[in-house]
Design an enzyme around this catalytic site. Structure first.
Site, PDB file in Angstrom:
ATOM      1  N   CYS A 186      -2.556  -1.217   7.411  1.00  0.00           N
ATOM      2  CA  CYS A 186      -1.704  -0.031   7.513  1.00  0.00           C
ATOM      3  C   CYS A 186      -1.973   0.735   8.797  1.00  0.00           C
ATOM      4  O   CYS A 186      -1.062   1.341   9.362  1.00  0.00           O
ATOM      5  CB  CYS A 186      -1.947   0.893   6.327  1.00  0.00           C
ATOM      6  SG  CYS A 186      -1.333   0.194   4.793  1.00  0.00           S
ATOM      7  N   GLU A 196       1.097   3.784   1.984  1.00  0.00           N
ATOM      8  CA  GLU A 196       1.735   4.113   3.264  1.00  0.00           C
ATOM      9  C   GLU A 196       3.007   3.299   3.449  1.00  0.00           C
ATOM     10  O   GLU A 196       4.032   3.818   3.918  1.00  0.00           O
ATOM     11  CB  GLU A 196       0.789   3.808   4.435  1.00  0.00           C
ATOM     12  CG  GLU A 196      -0.510   4.590   4.449  1.00  0.00           C
ATOM     13  CD  GLU A 196      -1.641   3.852   3.742  1.00  0.00           C
ATOM     14  OE1 GLU A 196      -1.374   3.245   2.667  1.00  0.00           O
ATOM     15  OE2 GLU A 196      -2.767   3.869   4.242  1.00  0.00           O
ATOM     16  N   CYS A 200      -6.038   1.480   5.792  1.00  0.00           N
ATOM     17  CA  CYS A 200      -6.886   0.293   5.910  1.00  0.00           C
ATOM     18  C   CYS A 200      -6.716  -0.322   7.293  1.00  0.00           C
ATOM     19  O   CYS A 200      -5.643  -0.283   7.891  1.00  0.00           O
ATOM     20  CB  CYS A 200      -6.533  -0.725   4.829  1.00  0.00           C
ATOM     21  SG  CYS A 200      -4.890  -1.429   5.035  1.00  0.00           S
ATOM     22  N   HIS A 258       0.839  -1.196   0.000  1.00  0.00           N
ATOM     23  CA  HIS A 258       0.000   0.000   0.000  1.00  0.00           C
ATOM     24  C   HIS A 258       0.881   1.256   0.000  1.00  0.00           C
ATOM     25  O   HIS A 258       2.072   1.186   0.298  1.00  0.00           O
ATOM     26  CB  HIS A 258      -0.925  -0.031   1.216  1.00  0.00           C
ATOM     27  CG  HIS A 258      -2.061  -1.002   1.064  1.00  0.00           C
ATOM     28  ND1 HIS A 258      -3.044  -1.149   2.001  1.00  0.00           N
ATOM     29  CD2 HIS A 258      -2.366  -1.866   0.059  1.00  0.00           C
ATOM     30  CE1 HIS A 258      -3.912  -2.067   1.595  1.00  0.00           C
ATOM     31  NE2 HIS A 258      -3.516  -2.520   0.421  1.00  0.00           N
TER      32      HIS A 258
END
Lengths: 335, 335
Positions: free
Chosen positions: A113, A54, A104, A52
Site C-alpha cells: 500500500c 487503503e 504496509c 487492504h
C-alpha cells in the site's frame, strides 16, 4: 463536536472495528479519504487475502466522483493497484488519507500500500499507529521519500486497542471469551438472535481452536461447528480432568476436526487465536489468561440461571457495536 | 460505508443523544452543517433556554472559516441570530443543513430558527422528523416560501426514537427507570464511577419527580439530591403502603422539597418527567408504565446481589454512549 484529524481518524477506527477478529491473521484496519474537506470514502480491510483498507478506500473515493469508471469492475488488490497507478490522473493530489495503521511496505498476498500511495501522491497521509510487523514496516519512510506529508500518532491509543488482538496473535496467543446473556445477566435458554448466532459461527470459522468445558459438552452435547455460515468447524479442546466422553455425540463426528481432551491449559500456547465458550466457571480457571471478553447482550430481562459467582474481574470497554438488535461489547481484561 | 444524507443525519442524531433528557422540557435536537461537501459543524441543543441546535451549528460553521470573527463573543440565541442575519454575507448559500427536527417556527424563549434559516438561505435543508408541537410547527413551509430546497423524513425512524421522550412528556408523562449494575447484573455496593454519579445528579436536577421504593428508603436512607453538580434536589414520591418513615433521615431534610408517601401510582400522571430509582421489585410494579430503562453498566464482574427475579420484559436498544469508562444504554420498553 470538533471536526479535526481525530474526527476523521475515529471514523476509520470505527469502520475497522466492524471487522475486528474477522481479518485474522491480518490486523483490522480502517481508512478514510478526504478530498478538499469532503469525505469520499470510509472503508476497512474485511478479510485476509482481500484488499487492504487503503485500497478499498482509494477505490471508493475515486468511484464517488466517477461512478461509471471501469475501476468499478476491478475487485482484486492487484487489479485495483494497477488500475489506479495508471489512471489516477492526479485525483488524489488534494486528498488527505487517514489510516489506522502504517501502510504496509512489503509485497505479500497483496501489493504494498505504501507503494500505491507513493504513486498516487496524496497531499497528506495521517497514520494512527506504526506497524509492529517487521516485514511490513517502513511505510512512513516510503511516503516521506515521495515528499508526501506524513503525520503519525493521531488517536494512537484508540488505534492500539484496535490493533491489540493482532499484536497478541502475532507475538503469541490471543484468547477471547465469548458469552451471550440478557441485560440482567441470565445465560439460560435461547438468548441470541439468528444474526448474533451467525456472527459467532463466523468467528468459529476463523479461529485456530475453540476451548470448551467438559461439563458443557456432557450436558449440552453441542456440535460447535459453523453451519450457519457454511464455514469451517474449528478444532476443539475440551477442558476436563475426566477424559471419558460419549464420542457418539455430533461434536466428535465433524469431518477433519481435531478434538483434544485435556486439563493442561499450557497447550493453549500452541495456538494463536482461541475462542472460549462456556460459563463463568471456565472463566474462573482462565481469568489470568483471557485477553478479551466478547459479550453479546440481548436487550431483555429474563428469569434464568445467572452466571454470578465469586469472580472479581475488571475490564475496559474497548468497543461496542450492534449485531442486529443486540449489542456486542468488546471488553479487555485489566491487569 | 455509504456517505450520503443518512450519514450526515446520523452524525446529527448521535450528537443530540449526548444531551438526551437533559434538554427537558425541550426536545433533544442535533444539527450538521456541510459546505460544498465539507462538514463544518456538528452541534446539538444542550439545555432549555440555551441556543437551539441550528443556532449552535450555524455559529460553529461560520467560525470554522472565520475563527477570529466577533461572532465568537456572542452566546445568547438573540445575539447569534441578529449577528448572523446582518453579517452572513451569503456564507451559507452553498451549505446543506441537516437537522433532526423541523426548525421551530415560533418565537419562544429564543427566536425562530426557520426564520433565521430563511434569511441565511442555505442551498438545502434536510429534516429528519416534522415537529409535533403545534406552536412551533410550520418551519418547512417558511423555508420553502424562501425557495430553499427542503427534504424531509431522512432517518425518520431514528429521529423518532430521539424525539420519543419529548413526545411523551409533551402529551402526558415520560417515565424512565435508572439502574446501575455490573456486567453480570450485580447491583450491590458501590458500582458507578464519580462521572456516572454526576450524570445521575444532572438528571435529578431536571426531573419533575423521583419515584423510589419504601424499602430502599428504610434500608439505604438515601438523600437523593443533586449535590455532585450543586443542582436542585427533586421532589420525591416514596412508593409504600406503610406510611411510617423516620423523618429524621436526610431525604426529609432537604429544603424546598416535596415528599409524597403513597402507593397510588395514578399520582404519577400529574407529572411530566419522572425518574425511578430502585430495584427490579419496583420495576415489577411499574413494568407496564415505564418508557425507558436507562442502564449504567460498569465493566466489571462482581459477586453481589443480582436483580434477577420473575420479570420478563423485552426492550429495544435506542441508543448507547459512554459516561467516562462506563456504558449508558437507553432501552425502550417494547409493548
Amino acid at each position: 463536536m470538533k471536526i479535526d484529524d481525530n474526527f476523521y481518524m475515529k471514523l476509520a477506527i470505527d469502520e475497522a472495528w466492524k471487522y475486528q477478529l474477522l481479518t485474522y491473521p491480518n490486523p483490522a484496519v480502517g481508512c478514510v479519504v478526504v478530498k478538499n474537506g469532503e469525505i469520499l470514502a470510509i472503508e476497512a480491510h474485511k478479510e485476509a487475502g482481500k484488499p487492504h483498507a487503503e485500497v478499498n478506500a482509494l477505490k471508493t473515493a475515486y468511484l464517488s466522483k466517477y461512478p461509471n469508471d471501469v475501476l468499478k469492475t476491478k475487485s482484486s488488490s492487484h487489479d485495483i493497484h494497477d488500475y489506479l497507478i495508471r489512471n489516477h490522473n492526479n485525483f488524489f493530489e488534494d486528498c488527505t488519507i487517514y489510516v489506522t495503521l502504517e501502510p504496509c511496505n512489503h509485497i505479500g498476498r497483496t501489493p504494498a500500500c505504501a507503494n500505491l500511495l507513493k504513486e498516487l501522491k496524496p497531499k497528506r497521509v495521517v497514520i494512527a499507529h506504526e506497524d509492529i510487523n517487521k516485514e511490513a514496516r517502513g511505510g512512513c519512510e516510503t511516503l516521506k521519500s515521495a515528499n508526501i506529508e506524513v503525520s503519525i500518532d493521531c488517536m494512537k491509543k484508540e488505534a492500539y486497542e484496535l490493533l491489540y488482538p493482532f499484536i497478541k496473535w502475532t507475538q503469541g496467543t490471543f484468547i477471547f471469551y465469548k458469552m451471550a446473556q440478557t441485560l440482567n445477566g441470565s445465560i439460560d435458554g435461547a438468548i441470541s438472535s439468528h444474526i448474533a448466532k451467525a456472527y459467532v459461527h463466523t468467528l468459529r470459522d476463523k479461529i485456530d481452536l475453540m476451548l470448551i468445558g467438559g461439563n458443557t459438552v456432557r450436558s449440552d452435547k453441542p456440535t460447535l461447528d459453523a453451519r450457519y455460515i457454511a464455514g469451517r468447524a474449528p478444532n476443539i479442546m475440551i477442558y476436563s480432568k475426566n477424559k471419558v466422553f460419549d464420542t457418539n455425540i455430533p461434536l466428535f463426528k465433524v469431518p477433519n476436526r481435531e478434538v483434544i481432551i485435556s486439563d493442561d491449559l499450557f497447550k493453549l500456547l500452541d495456538y494463536k487465536f482461541i475462542m472460549v465458550e462456556g460459563t463463568y466457571n471456565l472463566m474462573d480457571k482462565l481469568k489470568e489468561k483471557i485477553d478479551y471478553l466478547v459479550l453479546l447482550v440481548s436487550p431483555k430481562i429474563r428469569k434464568g440461571v445467572n452466571a454470578l459467582n465469586d469472580l472479581d474481574i475488571d475490564f475496559k470497554i474497548v468497543h461496542e457495536n450492534y449485531i442486529g438488535e443486540e449489542k456486542i461489547i468488546y471488553l479487555k481484561r485489566k491487569g
